[in-house]
Design an enzyme around this catalytic site. Structure first.
Site, PDB file in Angstrom:
ATOM      1  N   TRP A   8      11.738   2.953  -5.398  1.00 57.70           N
ATOM      2  CA  TRP A   8      12.476   3.560  -4.437  1.00 57.70           C
ATOM      3  C   TRP A   8      12.593   2.401  -3.286  1.00 57.70           C
ATOM      4  O   TRP A   8      13.517   2.593  -2.430  1.00 57.70           O
ATOM      5  CB  TRP A   8      11.839   4.735  -3.846  1.00 57.70           C
ATOM      6  CG  TRP A   8      12.085   5.870  -4.756  1.00 57.70           C
ATOM      7  CD1 TRP A   8      12.708   6.196  -5.889  1.00 57.70           C
ATOM      8  CD2 TRP A   8      11.460   7.307  -4.485  1.00 57.70           C
ATOM      9  NE1 TRP A   8      12.661   7.394  -6.470  1.00 57.70           N
ATOM     10  CE2 TRP A   8      11.955   8.229  -5.597  1.00 57.70           C
ATOM     11  CE3 TRP A   8      10.733   7.843  -3.271  1.00 57.70           C
ATOM     12  CZ2 TRP A   8      11.723   9.462  -5.488  1.00 57.70           C
ATOM     13  CZ3 TRP A   8      10.503   9.203  -3.590  1.00 57.70           C
ATOM     14  CH2 TRP A   8      10.886  10.089  -4.639  1.00 57.70           C
ATOM     15  N   LYS A   9      11.641   1.304  -3.423  1.00 56.49           N
ATOM     16  CA  LYS A   9      12.073   0.308  -2.410  1.00 56.49           C
ATOM     17  C   LYS A   9      11.698   1.039  -1.113  1.00 56.49           C
ATOM     18  O   LYS A   9      10.994   2.058  -0.793  1.00 56.49           O
ATOM     19  CB  LYS A   9      13.143  -0.741  -2.520  1.00 56.49           C
ATOM     20  CG  LYS A   9      13.631  -0.934  -4.049  1.00 56.49           C
ATOM     21  CD  LYS A   9      14.558  -1.923  -3.993  1.00 56.49           C
ATOM     22  CE  LYS A   9      14.718  -2.387  -5.471  1.00 56.49           C
ATOM     23  NZ  LYS A   9      15.578  -3.505  -5.608  1.00 56.49           N
ATOM     24  N   GLY A 167      19.679  -5.313  -8.489  1.00 56.87           N
ATOM     25  CA  GLY A 167      20.624  -4.953  -7.589  1.00 56.87           C
ATOM     26  C   GLY A 167      21.907  -5.467  -7.519  1.00 56.87           C
ATOM     27  O   GLY A 167      22.529  -5.312  -6.524  1.00 56.87           O
ATOM     28  N   GLY A 227      15.713   0.408  -9.759  1.00 59.46           N
ATOM     29  CA  GLY A 227      15.866   0.606  -8.704  1.00 59.46           C
ATOM     30  C   GLY A 227      16.755   1.498  -8.344  1.00 59.46           C
ATOM     31  O   GLY A 227      16.692   2.591  -8.022  1.00 59.46           O
ATOM     32  N   GLY A 228      18.286   0.802  -8.035  1.00 56.48           N
ATOM     33  CA  GLY A 228      19.143   1.803  -7.698  1.00 56.48           C
ATOM     34  C   GLY A 228      19.210   3.237  -8.234  1.00 56.48           C
ATOM     35  O   GLY A 228      19.473   4.132  -7.558  1.00 56.48           O
TER      36      GLY A 228
HETATM   37  C1  PEP Z   1      13.968  -3.340  -8.946  1.00 50.64           C
HETATM   38  O1  PEP Z   1      13.875  -3.131  -8.056  1.00 50.64           O
HETATM   39  O2  PEP Z   1      12.895  -3.347  -9.653  1.00 50.64           O
HETATM   40  C2  PEP Z   1      15.210  -3.214  -9.680  1.00 50.64           C
HETATM   41  C3  PEP Z   1      15.031  -3.463 -11.167  1.00 50.64           C
HETATM   42  O3  PEP Z   1      16.358  -2.828  -9.153  1.00 50.64           O
HETATM   43  P1  PEP Z   1      18.013  -2.328  -9.578  1.00 50.64           P
HETATM   44  O4  PEP Z   1      17.606  -1.564 -10.669  1.00 50.64           O
HETATM   45  O5  PEP Z   1      18.519  -1.737  -8.582  1.00 50.64           O
HETATM   46  O6  PEP Z   1      18.292  -3.634 -10.145  1.00 50.64           O
END
Ligand code: PEP
Length: 244
Positions: A8-9, A167, A227-228
């Site tokens: 979730w960052k 991202g 992430g997203g």
């Molecule tokens: C991450 O933060 O580890 C990641 C893979 O982000 P995203 O899926 O948004 O690229």
């Protein structure tokens, strides 16, 4: 073993996290076939652990300090992560390496500290675009994994996350993922990491329910660090189902 982990960052607040977890638990089978984890920001660890750990999901800190306690303002230790219900900890995410000066030397100590407190380290590795363009990808991955010669073996998950795919909406191509994951597996074996432990290698970088099935078909891809797409409970539940 297939694994799907939400990173979730620095997103979500209590109410949103609560709604997310309730929604997710409604949409995944009572006993999902895949190992599922959530890595919320520190402020939400207690809340999220309370909701999802009883259902068998993992909860990861997004970082942890190598020392148990002391004068390290702004840091969180491994015993503190355990104290709020974590079962694991993300280590070496590229955003930590890039923006907060995380070094391989520090990561070796953090992995050992995580093991000491019975936390599962999810070690993130990956090359920048400049490194890929310079033909240095495998050398970079080899360097990042070389800390395993200092830590020795233990329970471990690894995520291959090309920095240029995080991202950005630009996912690595299947042959690039195949090459990287094959190399990582060979390095893990060379360092003795897989002799007594199953070490799954996750892919991370713009994973979505549209791209995940193809990724899961690539040898040595055991799941995803997301992430997203992990901020939407329906998308994340779809990823969990695809991995199951
Ligand atoms: C991450 O933060 O580890 C990641 C893979 O982000 P995203 O899926 O948004 O690229």
């Amino acid at each position: 073993m297939r694994c799907v982990v939400a990173n979730w960052k620095m997103n979500l607040r209590s109410e949103e996290a609560h709604a997310f977890c309730e929604d997710l638990l409604l949409h995944i089978a009572p006993e999902p076939q895949a190992e599922v984890g959530i890595a919320p920001p520190f402020t939400l660890l207690s809340l999220v652990s309370g909701l999802v750990r009883p259902k068998g999901l993992h909860v990861f800190g997004q970082n942890g300090h190598a020392e148990d306690k002391g004068a390290f303002t702004g840091e969180i230790s491994m015993p503190q992560l355990r104290d709020v219900g974590c079962s694991g900890v993300l280590l070496g995410h590229s955003e930590r390496r890039q923006f907060f000066g995380e070094t391989d030397a520090a990561l070796a100590k953090k992995i050992k500290a995580a093991w000491q407190w019975d936390l599962l380290p999810l070690l993130c590795i990956g090359e920048t675009l400049a490194q890929r363009d310079a033909g240095e990808t495998l050398a970079v991955l080899g360097q990042q994994l070389s800390i395993l010669s200092q830590t020795g073996p233990g329970p471990l998950w690894v995520a291959y996350e090309p920095v240029w795919a995080i991202g950005t909406g630009r996912r690595a191509e299947a042959p690039q993922v195949l090459e990287a994951h094959g190399f990582i597996r060979a390095e893990l074996i060379r360092h003795g990491a897989c002799a007594d432990y199953e070490v799954p290698i996750l892919y991370g970088g713009s994973v979505t329910p549209e791209s995940f099935p193809e990724l899961l078909n690539i040898p040595e891809v055991a799941g995803g660090l997301v992430g997203g797409a992990s901020l939407d409970p329906h998308k994340f539940a779809a990823l969990v189902k695809q991995a199951g």
